[in-house]
Design an enzyme around this catalytic site. Structure first.
Site, short mmCIF file in Angstrom:
data_model
loop_
_atom_site.label_atom_id
_atom_site.label_comp_id
_atom_site.label_asym_id
_atom_site.label_seq_id
_atom_site.Cartn_x
_atom_site.Cartn_y
_atom_site.Cartn_z
N SER A 1 -6.59 3.34 -2.95
CA SER A 1 -7.49 3.90 -3.96
C SER A 1 -7.94 2.89 -5.02
O SER A 1 -8.12 3.26 -6.19
CB SER A 1 -6.88 5.14 -4.63
OG SER A 1 -6.74 6.18 -3.68
N GLU B 1 0.83 -1.20 0.00
CA GLU B 1 0.00 0.00 0.00
C GLU B 1 0.87 1.25 0.00
O GLU B 1 1.32 1.69 1.07
CB GLU B 1 -0.90 0.02 1.24
CG GLU B 1 -1.84 -1.15 1.34
CD GLU B 1 -3.09 -0.79 2.15
OE1 GLU B 1 -4.19 -0.95 1.62
OE2 GLU B 1 -2.95 -0.33 3.30
N GLY C 1 -6.49 6.64 0.04
CA GLY C 1 -7.51 7.67 0.23
C GLY C 1 -7.33 8.91 -0.62
O GLY C 1 -7.98 9.93 -0.37
P1 PGA Z 1 -8.42 3.33 0.26
O1 PGA Z 1 -7.72 2.66 1.54
O2 PGA Z 1 -8.91 2.19 -0.61
O3 PGA Z 1 -9.57 4.13 0.84
O4 PGA Z 1 -7.41 4.16 -0.43
C1 PGA Z 1 -6.95 1.50 1.42
C2 PGA Z 1 -6.34 1.12 2.74
O5 PGA Z 1 -5.93 2.02 3.50
O6 PGA Z 1 -6.26 -0.07 3.06
#
Ligand code: PGA
Length: 250
Positions: A209, A163, A169
């Site tokens: 995301s 990630e 986000g």
């Molecule tokens: P997101 O979060 O899909 O809202 O970007 C992913 C995560 O933090 O595991």
């Protein structure tokens, strides 16, 4: 063949009403070809496990303590997660690393305890934007893997989620070749440390995301075995197309 996983990280979102999303997911995916793992807030876990009973939906925690029990006000043990119905636990999410000062060594201690409690550990790694721009991504991932992943891993208790912090986000995702590069690197790193059998059996997830409109592209990467999804996992209507894109990718 290794498992494909669509994991939903609800973070600090969801009260009783959100249980309906788990029912809706179970209805939409009566016989999924992938593991669907919802990680709700701890307060919902026990009820979520009742809702998910006799369905294909699996449940996970979002963190656990490194010790098995004891005087740790406000914390949750791996055994408690398991007792409440979780089969998985997310560890070392960047929000925990940043907001709670969790070092990779802390993540490793938690992972060891969680694995001893029978949980599948979803260990998160990822670089910041500054680290990516300084061309340090693979060094950061290598160090995080070395220090966060315990020696107690087996062919069925480890999942790695890549990630990139700058993608969480934000609506921004890496280019496909960047996703491929990091996932190939992680598979190779696990192979060097644990051997081909464990490395080949370990699902590697991309997170940051993931949305219905980019999921199919992300799942083109050979070493991406699924996704860890935040915002788009909160509603069945958003998560279902991501799960379907994963099912269609192999
Ligand atoms: P997101 O979060 O899909 O809202 O970007 C992913 C995560 O933090 O595991």
């Amino acid at each position: 063949m290794r498992k494909r996983i669509a994991a939903g990280n609800w973070k600090m979102n969801g009260t009783s009403a959100a249980l309906a999303e788990i029912s809706a997911l179970a209805q939409a995916h009566p016989g999924p070809r992938v593991d669907i793992v919802i990680c709700p807030p701890a307060t919902l876990l026990a009820r979520a496990s009742m809702t998910a009973e006799a369905t294909s939906i699996l449940l996970g925690g979002q963190d656990c303590h490194a010790e098995a029990s004891g005087a740790h006000t406000g914390d949750i043990s791996a055994e408690m997660l398991s007792d409440a119905g979780a089969s998985h636990v997310i560890l070392g999410h960047s929000e925990r690393r940043e907001n709670h000062d969790e070092a990779s060594e802390d993540v490793r201690a938690k992972a060891r305890t969680a694995q001893a409690a029978g949980l599948v550990t979803i260990i998160c790694v990822g670089e910041s934007l500054a680290q990516r721009e300084a061309d340090n991504t693979l060094d950061i991932i290598e160090a995080q893997l070395a220090l966060s992943v315990p020696d107690t891993c087996t062919t069925d208790n480890l999942v790695i989620a890549y990630e990139p912090i700058w993608a969480i986000g934000t609506g921004r995702i890496p280019a496909l070749d960047q996703i491929i590069e990091v996932h190939d690197f992680i598979r190779l790193d696990l192979t060097t440390r644990f051997g081909a059998e464990l490395a080949g059996a370990t699902p590697l997830l991309y997170g940051g995301s993931v949305k219905p409109d980019n999921a199919a592209m992300i799942f083109e990467a050979e070493n991406v075995d699924g996704a860890l999804v935040g915002g788009a996992s909160l509603k069945e209507a958003d998560f279902t197309p991501i799960i379907k894109a994963l099912e269609a990718s192999f």
